[in-house]
Design an enzyme around this catalytic site. Structure first.
Site, PDB file in Angstrom:
ATOM      1  N   ARG A  85       0.668  -0.646   0.020  1.00 10.61           N
ATOM      2  CA  ARG A  85       0.069  -0.398  -0.283  1.00 10.61           C
ATOM      3  C   ARG A  85       0.831   1.296  -0.058  1.00 10.61           C
ATOM      4  O   ARG A  85       0.749   2.293  -0.598  1.00 10.61           O
ATOM      5  CB  ARG A  85      -1.398   0.268   1.186  1.00 10.61           C
ATOM      6  CG  ARG A  85      -0.053  -0.426   2.412  1.00 10.61           C
ATOM      7  CD  ARG A  85      -0.402   0.862   3.312  1.00 10.61           C
ATOM      8  NE  ARG A  85       0.778   0.824   4.418  1.00 10.61           N
ATOM      9  CZ  ARG A  85      -0.525   1.358   6.270  1.00 10.61           C
ATOM     10  NH1 ARG A  85      -1.821   1.698   5.524  1.00 10.61           N
ATOM     11  NH2 ARG A  85       0.044   1.028   6.899  1.00 10.61           N
ATOM     12  N   ARG A  87     -13.857  23.935   8.677  1.00  8.95           N
ATOM     13  CA  ARG A  87     -13.892  23.207   8.016  1.00  8.95           C
ATOM     14  C   ARG A  87     -14.652  23.326   6.891  1.00  8.95           C
ATOM     15  O   ARG A  87     -14.374  23.251   5.608  1.00  8.95           O
ATOM     16  CB  ARG A  87     -13.352  22.162   7.948  1.00  8.95           C
ATOM     17  CG  ARG A  87     -12.534  21.073   8.693  1.00  8.95           C
ATOM     18  CD  ARG A  87     -10.865  21.590   8.402  1.00  8.95           C
ATOM     19  NE  ARG A  87     -10.189  20.910   9.314  1.00  8.95           N
ATOM     20  CZ  ARG A  87      -8.873  21.169   8.947  1.00  8.95           C
ATOM     21  NH1 ARG A  87      -8.057  21.641   8.056  1.00  8.95           N
ATOM     22  NH2 ARG A  87      -7.873  20.610  10.082  1.00  8.95           N
TER      23      ARG A  87
END
Lengths: 238, 238, 238, 238
Positions: free
Chosen positions: A156, A183
């Site tokens: 990965r 955010r």
């Protein structure tokens, strides 16, 4: 709650919640042993708490979300430490082929070093092609390594941060408001703004009075969706 | 949940909860994208998580309690920082006359500097009398000051730590297990042990598998009630 | 740092610190790989971080205080969960006879249910007498019980919340600013305001630029000492 | 502290610290108003605290590290929420070309789904070649996009999680011990084990008695470096 789709393949799903506005009010009222005197008084109390930064009562409303987001979004998300996270592990599992491809690439903002701006002049077609080629090779390399017997936790390492991951997030309304404040705002990367907008729907659904008070009294950022809701609330109450 | 009476005038009341064992399992399983294979597998997973200190999934089960306890117990309680607290304020409100009087006074443990032991030889009657006289004068002084116009926030300074206070506590199962581990144990003051026992009932009710696994695999303390439950569980499963 | 006396027998003592303004700046600059360009740029960066709520860099400046305060002040203090606390235990040790007696009792504020106001008309002499009598009986009862063999953890139950306790507090600059914002303000009980003022001296000494920026850009409360410092800073910089 | 190199291009650097063993002892002793009676008593107290899970005193020893690690390691690291983080932002800055290439690829462990084992039979040469080709294309694509005017925050989406990032981490000794317990252990991914080992050197240097007590009384994992130190300590003390 139905899934709220975010970006090209992500989502936010409200799994369950506890407390809601009533839980906030109950916790707040223990402080002065009072009880509800109807909606007007209740909403005024929530507004009072927010305006005077008495924020602990909002910790008694808790929401649990299931989220699918690109790794680079999850990285920004996990910086918020006051919540519980459990994420899919690419040490155990093989990621699906899902990765995020932007609808259009934005240009570097020349005024704001960390920002981006719409860029009609960019060669979107060409950018998308080279972007896809790079991600495709990463997945091909990943699968080649796994087939050769390499441990998933190592294979990965070639995967890019645009790959989708999934996690559960349990968070209280106080921390959620902090998340939205930071955010949903125009300073945040647009991709995470989209997630903040989706979260705000789950918030509005479970704590409608708190969400309205948040928009009216705490929210100072810029976000088309939240600003429109704030305008609607203000004109409704006047 | 019905009120669980604790000490002479206190209580623990489970107000609501979220997640439970199922919420723990759901959060845990995202890590390796699995799903339930029935009760045996589910309970085994919970045990595995606890034994290997994979504790984040237990943060997705959340409980909210209403508690009435003496101030000296609340002081020990509030040292546990991972939870939401809202407490009655004696700046706003006048306390009721409720204070805790022990059924019997324990003697200083000569071996353990912080402990206490049963003390049949103490003059319980006389101790209770002088204890009551001191607390009564405190309340009389308190009320006299309030009647004279002194601010509640100052008048309350004479009140002893045996006076009852009330608070709401929202806590996740991970922090609750840590609380029980420390406060149900024989090293804790017996008064807070009683509260830990009452909390364990709310825990058993909302997260029965987690509670059983906690007793079997984490609990190492001494507590008559918890030890008996552990014995019962072990004999049931063998 | 020398002891800063607070109230009649309390104190705040800065034991040690780490990081300071330089530590804040270093942590902030890793984000964009920059380095210092002198005091003007450094102070501007600190102001920018505060104004835009980029508060994580302030967690890298850490201060450790030794505090002696009445129990009712410590109770308000310990509600701030983001810091490390270790407190003297009255299960182990016998408290000294130290308790707080206010210089003058304030009256209940009729407008603000939780507040207090100066009260020249109160019988200060008489109030002090009855206050002292109540606390004296509590201590006498305490010592009587201890001499009779009662465990300290039980005998202390008669002691009033005006008795002094001691603790160590390790806190980062971010949490300290939050504490000052809430507890130096006129809405807080005057006794804890005095402690907040003493803490502000330790803060000013270890993080002078951050403290100045806090006063100029975050502080919105009312406090004679902090307001005067803010005025002095503003006139100095203009 | 000098840089401790980790993996092929990473490092751990202890920037500063506060408190140390002395700070732990001072905080612990406020609880029972005692003072030091020499090294033997001090070390025994630290051992007592650890064995009985009285862990708050260890929060008064604080360490600040500068770390350079691959993104996939940082992702595991940031799951530890009790500490302060500031990380380089690839929204602001262009990453260097640094990425981690394993010395040798490990095979998937067939018994442990998340683990890996040494794999002499793998075609290391070929794996390294395809790994490098994939990462090289990612960097080439990244730079191509940046040159075309794409915002850095978008271009970085193709970069793989093996790319190095940098961050500052301020952490107290309690949380650091928890990190070591979980991340130095054989169950953790070998790459983060190497970082845990480097951190243990900074820990040993600033809190030698606490580190020794941690190894003797808390550490139950498997790690060649830590186990050897534990053996050395045990044979020295016997």
């Amino acid at each position: 709650m139905r899934d709220i789709p975010v970006l090209d393949k992500g989502f936010v799903r409200l799994i369950e919640s506890m407390g809601g506005d009533a839980g906030v009010l109950q916790a707040a009222r223990v402080s002065f042993a009072g009880s509800s005197k109807g909606e007007v008084a209740d909403r005024r109390l929530i507004e009072y708490l927010l305006k005077h930064q008495h924020l602990t009562p909002f910790e008694h409303a808790v929401l649990k979300f299931h989220v699918k987001a690109p790794i680079f979004v999850a990285r920004q998300w996990f910086r918020h430490r006051f919540g519980a996270y459990n994420e899919i592990s690419f040490r155990y599992t093989t990621p699906s082929e899902d990765f995020y491809t932007p609808e259009s690439f934005r240009a570097q903002d020349q005024k704001n070093k960390q920002g981006s701006v719409a860029a009609p002049s960019l060669d979107q077609e060409g950018l998308r092609r080279s972007f896809a080629a790079s991600v495709d090779l990463a997945f091909k390399t990943y699968h080649g390594m796994v087939e050769a017997g390499v441990a998933r936790e190592m294979a990965r390492m070639v995967l890019p941060v645009t790959v989708y991951t999934e996690f559960f997030w349990t968070v209280n309304a106080r921390s959620l408001m902090n998340f939205l404040w930071l955010r949903a705002d125009a300073h945040a990367q647009p991709e995470i703004q989209r997630y903040a907008e989706a979260l705000s729907e789950g918030f509005a659904q479970t704590c409608p009075w708190t969400y309205a008070a948040f928009l009216s009294h705490l929210w100072t950022g810029k976000n088309a969706k939240l600003d429109a809701e704030k305008d609607r609330l203000c004109s409704a109450s006047s």
